[in-house]
Scaffold this motif. Structure first.
Motif, short mmCIF file in Angstrom:
data_model
loop_
_atom_site.label_atom_id
_atom_site.label_comp_id
_atom_site.label_asym_id
_atom_site.label_seq_id
_atom_site.Cartn_x
_atom_site.Cartn_y
_atom_site.Cartn_z
N ALA A 173 9.73 2.05 -3.08
CA ALA A 173 10.07 3.13 -2.16
C ALA A 173 8.83 3.73 -1.50
N ILE A 174 9.07 4.55 -0.48
CA ILE A 174 8.00 5.27 0.22
C ILE A 174 7.85 6.62 -0.48
N PRO A 175 6.71 6.90 -1.10
CA PRO A 175 6.62 8.12 -1.91
C PRO A 175 6.27 9.36 -1.10
N THR A 176 6.71 10.49 -1.60
CA THR A 176 6.25 11.78 -1.08
C THR A 176 4.92 12.14 -1.73
N PHE A 177 4.22 13.08 -1.12
CA PHE A 177 2.98 13.56 -1.71
C PHE A 177 3.26 14.22 -3.05
N GLU B 167 0.81 -1.21 0.00
CA GLU B 167 0.00 0.00 0.00
C GLU B 167 0.85 1.26 0.00
N HIS B 168 0.23 2.33 -0.50
CA HIS B 168 0.86 3.66 -0.51
C HIS B 168 2.23 3.63 -1.17
N THR B 169 2.29 3.03 -2.35
CA THR B 169 3.49 3.09 -3.19
C THR B 169 3.09 3.62 -4.55
N ALA C 85 8.43 17.01 5.50
CA ALA C 85 7.96 16.50 4.21
C ALA C 85 6.75 15.59 4.42
N LEU C 86 5.83 15.64 3.48
CA LEU C 86 4.66 14.77 3.54
C LEU C 86 4.95 13.49 2.78
N ILE C 87 4.78 12.37 3.45
CA ILE C 87 4.93 11.06 2.81
C ILE C 87 3.64 10.28 2.98
#
Length: 349
Positions: free
Chosen positions: A121-125, A24-26, A52-54
């Motif tokens: 990876a863990i993405p930024t907004f 999730e959230h990638t 930073a927003l992730i």
């Protein structure tokens, strides 16, 4: 025509991306959902130490990343109190964005595919918004984004408020406008009020619940900003006609747990839940001018009431027929197939 507030087909909101198939959230999960045809991509937003927003479901990174296996971060494990609950783990606010960039996502649901763990990876907004723009151009349609401020009072208390950073990101990507394909959501009315002062985009108050009582009512908690302010009201007070009229003053839609619409009474013997009669919530919300986007729809049998006989599409058909304006789904493909079938007048026997 669907019995939605505006007669349009209900939106399919890809809950954490295509989270039923990929971590999730990638970016990969969001791209998969868009390619399936999802109308909106739903990132939950938390803040790093440097603001930073992730995209993570919670500030705690333990279950959805490989942080626990990284020896260089072992000393970061700690206890935190978030919205009155004690949690132990690794928290985004203790990591810089550069450090988060070294982490990789894992699938937190054991029954879902694990073969992609450690690959994404863990993405930024900002990265999600850039992906949204690329996919919109590629697919020839406007793909929307549906960000949530996660635990906004807690983030504000530790000096990392979410709302300003969210709006700044929307502005950088040309999305800070009423007509933009954007909904912003929160479980806290105060966060939506803070957003209302900064952005004209549409806003959604999420309505949480804990369990269904034997009488069919929902045991509901309270928005945490209400708890902090000493306001005794609960989420259940906000879904009465009077509460909905108040919500309409600062929001365009509500996002209720689906048991507020169709309660499902758990089986005391441990079997599948049984559906009770639908409530008046959709009609009451529509009468107040609010759309209704219900959460969360999942394909796995353990999430389905016995009445659906193991068929996820049956749940969507029921909610679409009741007039829901959107669904948060981990399996956007299933939600879209059910919507297409209903639009074509095809109903399974």
């Amino acid at each position: 025509m669907f019995p939605t507030l505006d007669g349009a087909p209900p939106l399919v909101i890809a809950h954490r991306g295509a989270s039923g198939a990929l971590p999730e959230h990638t970016l990969e999960a969001y791209a998969r959902a868009a390619l399936l045809g999802a109308d909106y991509l739903e990132p939950d937003l938390v803040a790093t130490r440097d603001g930073a927003l992730i995209a993570r479901h919670e500030p705690d990174l333990t279950d959805s990343t490989d942080v626990a296996s990284r020896p260089e971060f072992a000393a970061r494990r700690r206890t935190a109190v978030i919205d009155g609950r004690v949690r132990e783990g690794w928290f985004a606010c203790d990591f810089t964005l550069a450090e988060v960039a070294t982490l990789r996502a894992v699938q937190p649901w054991p029954e879902r595919p694990q073969r992609f763990n450690g690959r994404f990876a863990i993405p930024t907004f900002d990265a999600i918004l850039a992906l949204r723009a690329r996919l919109s151009r590629r697919l020839g349609r406007a793909i929307g984004v549906y960000p949530e401020t996660k635990h906004p009072s807690w983030h504000a208390a530790i000096g990392l408020p979410l709302e300003g950073a969210l709006v700044a990101a929307l502005a950088r990507h040309g999305l800070n406008a009423r007509a933009a394909p954007v909904f912003v959501q929160s479980f806290e009315p105060a966060s939506l009020a803070a957003l209302a002062a900064r952005t004209p985009v549409r806003k959604v108050l999420l309505i949480d619940g804990d369990a269904v009582r034997p009488d069919g009512g929902v045991d509901a908690g309270s928005p945490y900003d209400f708890v902090l302010a000493g306001d005794p009201r609960r989420y259940s007070d906000l879904v009465t006609p009077e509460g909905l009229a108040e919500v309409r003053r600062f929001a365009d839609a509500i996002g209720p747990w689906k048991a507020y619409i169709v309660p499902a009474l758990p089986d005391p013997a441990g079997g599948a839940a049984r559906l009770l009669a639908p409530t008046a919530l959709i009609g009451d919300a529509h009468a107040a001018g609010l759309a209704v986007h219900a959460f969360t729809f999942r394909d796995e049998p353990r999430w389905l009431a016995a009445d659906y006989r193991g068929e996820p599409a049956a749940e969507y058909r029921l909610f679409y027929a009741l007039g829901v304006d959107g669904v948060f789904s981990d399996f956007a493909g299933t939600a879209l197939a059910a919507r297409r079938a209903m639009a074509a007048g095809v109903v399974a026997r």
